[in-house]
Design an enzyme around this catalytic site. Structure first.
Site, PDB file in Angstrom:
ATOM      1  N   SER A   1       0.852  -1.185   0.000  1.00  0.00           N
ATOM      2  CA  SER A   1       0.000   0.000   0.000  1.00  0.00           C
ATOM      3  C   SER A   1       0.890   1.237   0.000  1.00  0.00           C
ATOM      4  O   SER A   1       2.021   1.199   0.502  1.00  0.00           O
ATOM      5  CB  SER A   1      -0.887   0.018   1.250  1.00  0.00           C
ATOM      6  OG  SER A   1      -1.510   1.268   1.440  1.00  0.00           O
TER       7      SER A   1
ATOM      8  N   TYR B   1      -1.466  -1.327  10.429  1.00  0.00           N
ATOM      9  CA  TYR B   1      -1.644  -1.557   8.995  1.00  0.00           C
ATOM     10  C   TYR B   1      -0.505  -0.959   8.182  1.00  0.00           C
ATOM     11  O   TYR B   1       0.129  -1.649   7.373  1.00  0.00           O
ATOM     12  CB  TYR B   1      -2.984  -0.982   8.524  1.00  0.00           C
ATOM     13  CG  TYR B   1      -3.217  -1.173   7.045  1.00  0.00           C
ATOM     14  CD1 TYR B   1      -3.633  -2.408   6.550  1.00  0.00           C
ATOM     15  CD2 TYR B   1      -3.005  -0.136   6.143  1.00  0.00           C
ATOM     16  CE1 TYR B   1      -3.835  -2.603   5.190  1.00  0.00           C
ATOM     17  CE2 TYR B   1      -3.202  -0.325   4.781  1.00  0.00           C
ATOM     18  CZ  TYR B   1      -3.619  -1.555   4.309  1.00  0.00           C
ATOM     19  OH  TYR B   1      -3.804  -1.741   2.960  1.00  0.00           O
TER      20      TYR B   1
END
Length: 256
Positions: free
Chosen positions: A144, A161
């Site tokens: 990401s 995350y």
């Protein structure tokens, strides 16, 4: 070799984790449209079965919980029985967990890392053994843009995350170097804002969406077709001299 042949995946078998919905499903569709036989896997078998129906004839579905080593081991046994080999592995499955940073529970931290990093590696190690025996293969990890940057707690209260995705970026590079002698290429895609279920806190909030898009030069979110060409490129001979790279598909977000 003609350009069209470079992107041709006919005769290849691709495994896409997290392929039951969202960008995993979109990439699975792209691989199938390029000719690959696709296996989609995720924790919820019903999602994968629905995805297999959408993708088309020959697509197969399996269940796996990447947070649990025993589930991965059982999945690998099923996989061996289902397919003679895996030519393309797309490590797309991932989870997030939101909580204020000073109250972030270790249960959440472990859950995110168990899926996003440890589970990804455990499955990759198994598949890479088969790829080595077959003379090579392609692994594509999905990280990401968040793996490159921090975020205010008010915008993204999910500290595990971003750091897990940063770990995947470095893991991709190290896997690429270590697997290169086996003829295995390893690359990654770093998506920007795609309004999947993981982004529903933005998707369902018009004000939050407008605020987010102010940082995106192309002034839009990712759409269903935006990853299909990218995954086919990295999975095919079109990228035969590319390994250890992370390709951002983010509308220019990281360029700012």
């Amino acid at each position: 070799m003609k350009t069209s042949e470079l992107f041709d995946l006919r005769g290849k078998i691709a495994l896409v984790t997290g392929g039951g919905r969202g960008i995993g499903l979109d990439m699975a569709v792209g691989l199938a449209e390029a000719g690959a036989s696709v296996i989609v896997a995720s924790r919820k078998l019903e999602n994968c079965e629905a995805a297999a129906t959408e993708i088309g004839e020959g697509t197969r579905a399996l269940a796996v919980d990447l947070s649990k080593p025993a589930s991965i081991e059982a999945f690998c046994t099923e996989l061996e029985a289902m397919a003679p080999r895996i030519d393309i592995l797309v490590n797309n499955a991932g989870v997030t967990w939101g909580a204020p940073v000073l109250d972030y529970p270790m249960e959440a931290w472990d859950r995110v890392y168990n899926v996003n990093v440890r589970g990804l590696w455990q499955l990759s190690q198994f598949v890479a053994r088969g790829m080595k025996a077959a003379g090579g293969g392609n692994i594509v990890n999905i990280t990401s843009v968040g793996g490159y940057r921090g975020a205010p707690d008010g915008a993204q209260p999910a500290i595990a995350y971003n750091s897990s995705k940063g770990a995947v970026i470095t893991l991709t590079k190290d896997m690429a170097v270590k697997f290169a002698p086996f003829g295995i290429r390893v690359n990654a895609i770093a998506p920007g804002p795609f309004l999947t279920d993981m982004m529903r806190h933005v998707r369902d909030n018009e004000a939050a969406k407008r605020f987010m898009l102010q940082a995106v030069p192309l002034a839009r979110t990712g759409e269903r077709d935006d990853l299909k060409g990218v995954i086919v490129f990295l999975a095919s001979e079109a990228s035969a001299y590319v390994t250890g790279q992370i390709l951002a598909v983010d509308g220019g977000l990281l360029a700012c």
